[in-house]
Design an enzyme around this catalytic site. Structure first.
Site, PDB file in Angstrom:
ATOM      1  N   GLU A 145       2.078 -10.344  -5.394  1.00  0.00           N
ATOM      2  CA  GLU A 145       1.196 -11.221  -6.163  1.00  0.00           C
ATOM      3  C   GLU A 145       0.171 -10.432  -6.978  1.00  0.00           C
ATOM      4  O   GLU A 145      -1.031 -10.509  -6.740  1.00  0.00           O
ATOM      5  CB  GLU A 145       0.498 -12.198  -5.219  1.00  0.00           C
ATOM      6  CG  GLU A 145       1.496 -13.127  -4.546  1.00  0.00           C
ATOM      7  CD  GLU A 145       0.847 -14.098  -3.571  1.00  0.00           C
ATOM      8  OE1 GLU A 145       1.310 -15.248  -3.519  1.00  0.00           O
ATOM      9  OE2 GLU A 145      -0.098 -13.721  -2.855  1.00  0.00           O
ATOM     10  N   HIS A 162      -4.523  -8.211  -4.894  1.00  0.00           N
ATOM     11  CA  HIS A 162      -5.216  -8.555  -3.637  1.00  0.00           C
ATOM     12  C   HIS A 162      -6.283  -7.511  -3.290  1.00  0.00           C
ATOM     13  O   HIS A 162      -6.402  -7.109  -2.128  1.00  0.00           O
ATOM     14  CB  HIS A 162      -4.211  -8.697  -2.484  1.00  0.00           C
ATOM     15  CG  HIS A 162      -3.408  -9.973  -2.553  1.00  0.00           C
ATOM     16  ND1 HIS A 162      -3.917 -11.198  -2.185  1.00  0.00           N
ATOM     17  CD2 HIS A 162      -2.141 -10.206  -2.961  1.00  0.00           C
ATOM     18  CE1 HIS A 162      -2.994 -12.130  -2.347  1.00  0.00           C
ATOM     19  NE2 HIS A 162      -1.903 -11.570  -2.825  1.00  0.00           N
ATOM     20  N   ASP A 205      -7.794  -7.346   1.712  1.00  0.00           N
ATOM     21  CA  ASP A 205      -7.368  -8.372   0.754  1.00  0.00           C
ATOM     22  C   ASP A 205      -8.566  -8.756  -0.110  1.00  0.00           C
ATOM     23  O   ASP A 205      -9.647  -8.164   0.016  1.00  0.00           O
ATOM     24  CB  ASP A 205      -6.771  -9.587   1.486  1.00  0.00           C
ATOM     25  CG  ASP A 205      -5.657 -10.250   0.667  1.00  0.00           C
ATOM     26  OD1 ASP A 205      -5.929 -10.622  -0.496  1.00  0.00           O
ATOM     27  OD2 ASP A 205      -4.526 -10.383   1.160  1.00  0.00           O
TER      28      ASP A 205
HETATM   29  C1  ACM Z   1       2.646 -12.986   0.520  1.00  0.00           C
HETATM   30  O1  ACM Z   1       2.794 -14.040   1.164  1.00  0.00           O
HETATM   31  N1  ACM Z   1       2.000 -12.974  -0.626  1.00  0.00           N
HETATM   32  C2  ACM Z   1       3.201 -11.731   0.999  1.00  0.00           C
END
Ligand code: ACM
Length: 514
Positions: A304, A240, A169
């Site tokens: 995201e 991410h 991440d």
């Molecule tokens: C997430 O909670 N962005 C998968």
């Protein structure tokens, strides 16, 4: 009473006691289950349970038992018989057998003076869903191998069969990749960590880091397989990915920019570029990932992913134009489709998080995890995706489990209490049969922004994971008449395992029974 609630359990007369004279007979295909039984019972009981043709504990394959993980277990005064149509069912049955013993049997230290007596029972059991899991975020705070091994044991005890590892991440890269050593050399360490929630502006000024070795991951995968647990790796892309970009800035959208491994929480707007070298980078990483993880499913994140960098990058705009895409945001679905094709060619199923913004463009071969809203799961099932249900308001364990004043800091905006987790139906009753057939199962999510100690980890996981396991295995389990009594019997088992957890009352159960 065992947990998860079995589909059918009947008490029968008499009991059977395991002692030093007890021997085990296992078919060749049942040998791994016999080994697991010995491994699990040895620390507390010291029983050798040697193999013998006339052993009174008998483990065998029987094609008449329903379901790949189904099992039939009977205890009579003459002995114990465990049967399943496949080895996975025998492993599940071993865990059920262990729960029939006094709770001290789960201790990791020798226990004297307890007769290892099983009550007479006839159990016929099988899970409703083939995917019952826990996601552990090892990126926000690194979780060492011993915690993961312990977690596998606890998943298996609850008949949960997937450990989904969120390995990369913005805040850390934990996966070793020989072709790109800087991912762990640089990407696994951050200078400091945010204190409090996203946007707090406060930091602890303590470096944080950690990465696994390939040997550690192989150990984990093998240990999990012996317990019927599949380790599903997740490598996040194209968002991410700041830790990767700190290591290899030329794979971003502004190659000249130097980035640190992110020290904040929240959504970071730095994302991977979309040039050929980036796709090659991702394929190479996944190639090494496939060598480590035999899982049929490989998770590639996909959530995201802000697109401002693509909108401002001449390279990304040119790529979108060349592909005939209407807007740079469509590069997201294109990117995941390229990666998905690579995994499918390699014989694996791609998995990604689903949001409204990304799922419409995804090839249907992707398994999706709708995390925002259960209705996104329904939409995905209608489009033809297989679905693992992960809605945050019932499966995210980083939310507080009660409004108790002692509750540690969790994500804002919701309380995910025990009754809410237990009420979560992976295949809701109002879905059609065809839609429900798309549901592989469900899993809990343990994001670790705030989790710095094993005690905090346990506090978030238990007893909510027990509720998720119960419902995912047997949706007919009733909160008041099945689950709560089973949990009361289960609490001494959790205690024997050294798990610190809230009692039902502290977890808000009394208020929730209503
Ligand atoms: C997430 O909670 N962005 C998968």
């Amino acid at each position: 009473m065992i947990l998860p609630t079995p589909v059918r359990l009947v008490r029968t007369p008499g009991r059977f006691t395991l002692d030093t004279a007890t021997a085990v007979h296992a078919d060749p295909a049942a040998e791994p289950a016999a080994r697991l039984l010995r491994t699990l019972l040895a620390p507390a009981t010291g029983l050798p349970l040697p193999p013998a043709a006339d052993g009174s504990v008998r483990l065998a394959l029987d094609p008449a038992v329903r379901g790949a993980e189904g099992y039939r277990l009977s205890v009579t005064p003459e002995g114990v018989r465990l049967a399943a149509s496949a080895p996975a069912g025998l492993l599940a049955g071993v865990q059920a057998l262990r729960q029939l013993l006094p709770p001290e049997a789960l201790s990791d230290r020798p226990v004297a003076g307890v007769p290892w007596t099983l009550p007479g029972v006839e159990i016929t059991d099988r899970p409703r869903h083939p995917w019952r899991g826990l996601m552990v975020d090892v990126a926000r705070h690194f979780q060492p191998l011993d915690l993961l091994l312990r977690t596998v044991d606890r998943l298996a005890l609850h008949r949960l069969n997937v450990l989904h590892l969120h390995l990369t991440d913005d805040q850390g890269w934990r996966l070793p990749v020989d072709a790109y050593p800087r991912l762990t050399e640089i990407g696994s360490r951050r200078a400091r960590s945010m204190i409090g929630r996203a946007g707090s502006g406060r930091f602890d000024d303590q470096p944080h880091g950690g990465a696994y070795t390939k040997d550690e991951l192989r150990t984990l995968v093998a240990y999990a397989a012996e317990r019927g647990v599949t380790v599903v790796p997740e490598v996040e892309m194209p968002g991410h990915s700041r830790a990767a970009l700190a290591a290899y800035p030329h794979l971003g959208n502004r190659p000249e920019r130097r980035l640190d491994v992110w020290t904040e929480w929240g959504v970071c707007d730095t994302v991977l570029g979309v040039h050929d070298e980036v796709l090659e980078f991702c394929r190479t990483i996944l190639g090494e990932t496939l060598d480590l993880f035999p899982s049929p499913y490989i998770h590639v994140g996909g959530d995201e992913c802000p697109v401002t960098e693509w909108e401002n990058s001449a390279t990304a705009l040119a790529r979108a134009a060349e592909l005939g895409l209407g807007a740079p945001k469509e590069l997201h679905g294109w990117f995941l489709a390229q990666i998905g094709a690579y995994l499918l060619d390699a014989g694996r199923r791609p998995v990604c998080w689903a949001e409204d913004s990304n799922s419409a463009a995804l090839p249907t071969a992707f398994v999706v995890m709708p995390w925002q809203d259960g209705d996104h799961g329904l939409a995905a099932a209608r489009r033809g995706h297989d679905v693992v249900m992960t809605p945050h308001r019932s499966t995210y364990l980083d939310y507080p489990q009660s409004s108790h004043p002692d509750e540690p800091l969790g994500q804002a905006g919701a309380v995910v209490d025990l009754v809410t987790v237990h009420a979560h139906e992976a295949a809701p009753g109002h879905w059609t049969g065809a839609e429900a057939d798309r549901v592989l199962g469900t899993q809990a999510q343990l994001w670790t922004e705030f989790v710095r100690t094993p005690e905090h980890f346990d506090h978030l996981a238990f007893p909510r994971l027990c509720a998720l396991a119960d419902r995912a295995w047997n949706p007919a389990s009733d909160w008041a008449t099945d689950f709560l009594p089973a949990l009361a019997h289960h609490a001494p088992r959790l205690a024997a395992l050294g798990i610190q957890h809230r009692t039902g009352a502290e977890a808000g159960v009394t208020a929730a029974v209503r």
